[in-house]
Design a protein around this motif. Structure first.
Motif, PDB file in Angstrom:
ATOM      1  N   VAL A  51       0.839  -1.199   0.000  1.00  0.00           N
ATOM      2  CA  VAL A  51       0.000   0.000   0.000  1.00  0.00           C
ATOM      3  C   VAL A  51       0.873   1.248   0.000  1.00  0.00           C
ATOM      4  N   LYS A  52       1.946   1.262   0.801  1.00  0.00           N
ATOM      5  CA  LYS A  52       2.849   2.415   0.812  1.00  0.00           C
ATOM      6  C   LYS A  52       3.525   2.599  -0.537  1.00  0.00           C
ATOM      7  N   ARG A  53       3.918   1.510  -1.151  1.00  0.00           N
ATOM      8  CA  ARG A  53       4.558   1.592  -2.468  1.00  0.00           C
ATOM      9  C   ARG A  53       3.579   2.160  -3.493  1.00  0.00           C
ATOM     10  N   GLU A  54       2.318   1.756  -3.387  1.00  0.00           N
ATOM     11  CA  GLU A  54       1.298   2.260  -4.302  1.00  0.00           C
ATOM     12  C   GLU A  54       1.095   3.764  -4.128  1.00  0.00           C
ATOM     13  N   LEU A  55       1.055   4.235  -2.884  1.00  0.00           N
ATOM     14  CA  LEU A  55       0.851   5.659  -2.630  1.00  0.00           C
ATOM     15  C   LEU A  55       2.098   6.480  -2.914  1.00  0.00           C
ATOM     16  N   ASP A  56       3.273   5.930  -2.655  1.00  0.00           N
ATOM     17  CA  ASP A  56       4.516   6.663  -2.863  1.00  0.00           C
ATOM     18  C   ASP A  56       4.926   6.724  -4.330  1.00  0.00           C
ATOM     19  N   SER A  57       4.367   5.853  -5.123  1.00  0.00           N
ATOM     20  CA  SER A  57       4.737   5.863  -6.538  1.00  0.00           C
ATOM     21  C   SER A  57       4.313   7.190  -7.158  1.00  0.00           C
ATOM     22  N   SER A  58       4.999   7.569  -8.172  1.00  0.00           N
ATOM     23  CA  SER A  58       4.729   8.857  -8.808  1.00  0.00           C
ATOM     24  C   SER A  58       3.535   8.744  -9.752  1.00  0.00           C
ATOM     25  N   ASP A  59       2.450   8.192  -9.266  1.00  0.00           N
ATOM     26  CA  ASP A  59       1.230   8.059 -10.058  1.00  0.00           C
ATOM     27  C   ASP A  59       0.459   9.368  -9.955  1.00  0.00           C
ATOM     28  N   LEU A  60       0.703  10.252 -10.890  1.00  0.00           N
ATOM     29  CA  LEU A  60       0.033  11.547 -10.896  1.00  0.00           C
ATOM     30  C   LEU A  60      -1.047  11.589 -11.972  1.00  0.00           C
ATOM     31  N   SER A  61      -1.694  10.434 -12.184  1.00  0.00           N
ATOM     32  CA  SER A  61      -2.730  10.375 -13.207  1.00  0.00           C
ATOM     33  C   SER A  61      -3.927  11.232 -12.788  1.00  0.00           C
ATOM     34  N   LEU A  62      -4.557  11.823 -13.777  1.00  0.00           N
ATOM     35  CA  LEU A  62      -5.691  12.710 -13.535  1.00  0.00           C
ATOM     36  C   LEU A  62      -6.930  11.899 -13.173  1.00  0.00           C
ATOM     37  N   PRO A  63      -7.865  12.512 -12.435  1.00  0.00           N
ATOM     38  CA  PRO A  63      -9.091  11.804 -12.065  1.00  0.00           C
ATOM     39  C   PRO A  63      -9.942  11.468 -13.290  1.00  0.00           C
ATOM     40  N   THR A  64     -10.619  10.343 -13.213  1.00  0.00           N
ATOM     41  CA  THR A  64     -11.512   9.927 -14.288  1.00  0.00           C
ATOM     42  C   THR A  64     -12.868  10.609 -14.118  1.00  0.00           C
ATOM     43  N   GLU A  65     -13.811  10.291 -14.991  1.00  0.00           N
ATOM     44  CA  GLU A  65     -15.138  10.914 -14.938  1.00  0.00           C
ATOM     45  C   GLU A  65     -15.891  10.548 -13.662  1.00  0.00           C
ATOM     46  N   ASN A  66     -15.660   9.344 -13.156  1.00  0.00           N
ATOM     47  CA  ASN A  66     -16.372   8.862 -11.975  1.00  0.00           C
ATOM     48  C   ASN A  66     -15.692   9.283 -10.671  1.00  0.00           C
ATOM     49  N   GLN A  67     -14.537   9.923 -10.750  1.00  0.00           N
ATOM     50  CA  GLN A  67     -13.786  10.314  -9.564  1.00  0.00           C
ATOM     51  C   GLN A  67     -13.914  11.808  -9.325  1.00  0.00           C
ATOM     52  N   GLN A  68     -13.715  12.188  -8.053  1.00  0.00           N
ATOM     53  CA  GLN A  68     -13.917  13.573  -7.656  1.00  0.00           C
ATOM     54  C   GLN A  68     -12.917  13.939  -6.559  1.00  0.00           C
ATOM     55  N   ILE A  69     -12.420  15.170  -6.572  1.00  0.00           N
ATOM     56  CA  ILE A  69     -11.526  15.669  -5.527  1.00  0.00           C
ATOM     57  C   ILE A  69     -12.389  16.347  -4.464  1.00  0.00           C
ATOM     58  N   VAL A  70     -12.204  15.942  -3.210  1.00  0.00           N
ATOM     59  CA  VAL A  70     -12.970  16.509  -2.100  1.00  0.00           C
ATOM     60  C   VAL A  70     -12.034  16.814  -0.936  1.00  0.00           C
ATOM     61  N   ARG A  71     -12.537  17.625   0.012  1.00  0.00           N
ATOM     62  CA  ARG A  71     -11.779  17.966   1.207  1.00  0.00           C
ATOM     63  C   ARG A  71     -12.443  17.331   2.427  1.00  0.00           C
ATOM     64  N   ILE A  72     -11.630  16.774   3.317  1.00  0.00           N
ATOM     65  CA  ILE A  72     -12.141  16.158   4.545  1.00  0.00           C
ATOM     66  C   ILE A  72     -12.609  17.256   5.491  1.00  0.00           C
ATOM     67  N   VAL A  73     -13.838  17.131   5.989  1.00  0.00           N
ATOM     68  CA  VAL A  73     -14.396  18.091   6.934  1.00  0.00           C
ATOM     69  C   VAL A  73     -14.297  17.550   8.355  1.00  0.00           C
ATOM     70  N   ALA A  74     -14.647  16.268   8.534  1.00  0.00           N
ATOM     71  CA  ALA A  74     -14.637  15.681   9.876  1.00  0.00           C
ATOM     72  C   ALA A  74     -14.581  14.168   9.760  1.00  0.00           C
ATOM     73  N   SER A  75     -14.068  13.550  10.827  1.00  0.00           N
ATOM     74  CA  SER A  75     -14.067  12.103  10.919  1.00  0.00           C
ATOM     75  C   SER A  75     -15.292  11.688  11.719  1.00  0.00           C
ATOM     76  N   LYS A  76     -16.070  10.791  11.174  1.00  0.00           N
ATOM     77  CA  LYS A  76     -17.316  10.376  11.823  1.00  0.00           C
ATOM     78  C   LYS A  76     -17.217   9.016  12.493  1.00  0.00           C
ATOM     79  N   GLY A  77     -16.043   8.401  12.504  1.00  0.00           N
ATOM     80  CA  GLY A  77     -15.880   7.093  13.134  1.00  0.00           C
ATOM     81  C   GLY A  77     -16.212   5.971  12.176  1.00  0.00           C
TER      82      GLY A  77
END
Length: 147
Positions: free
Chosen positions: A10-36
């Motif tokens: 999982v760390k290797r997957e996140l650390d990789s330089s995968d800077l691919s753009l979001p697809t049509e079904n994906q969206q960039i959002v901001r975390i507001v709160a953790s709900k558990g």
């Protein structure tokens, strides 16, 4: 697969330089709160939409922590009433810069981000006073004048 080996992948997957753009079904959002229960309330880049819940997949749980203000890439879930998406990728500054260059980064997040950085720099310049110490002002000029 053991927990250590899974974490390594999982760390290797996140650390990789995968800077691919979001697809049509994906969206960039901001975390507001953790709900558990690995649910997070997020803010959509569209001002017309209300905040909604997204889930963190099993591969991120107990391995990565996200806090309020972090940005994530989510994929929509059609069958969800309350939980409307699942986190695909946790975005860092490199992703933000790359998405901004390609004009994919939401304008709503850009404005607030620059405003937050200005406020942070002002706060760093001045340190707050220690409330455990008394403020004593010493006037050296008044003692010299009395002599």
């Amino acid at each position: 697969m053991s927990r250590v080996v899974r974490l390594k992948h999982v760390k290797r997957e996140l650390d990789s330089s995968d800077l691919s753009l979001p697809t049509e079904n994906q969206q960039i959002v901001r975390i507001v709160a953790s709900k558990g229960n690995n649910l997070h309330e997020v803010e959509s880049p569209n001002e017309s939409e209300q905040n909604f819940l997204v889930s963190m997949p099993q591969k991120f749980r107990k391995n990565f922590w996200i806090k309020r203000g972090d940005y994530v890439l989510i994929e929509a879930i059609e069958e969800g009433d309350k939980v409307k998406g699942e986190i695909v990728r946790i975005l860092d500054k490199e992703h933000q810069e790359e998405f901004s260059k390609n004009f994919v980064w939401p304008k709503r997040f850009t404005k607030k981000r620059s405003h937050e950085e200005e406020n942070d720099s002002d706060e760093d310049d001045e340190l707050p006073q220690n409330p455990n110490r008394k403020n004593i002002e010493i006037n050296s000029t008044s003692s010299d004048e009395s002599d």
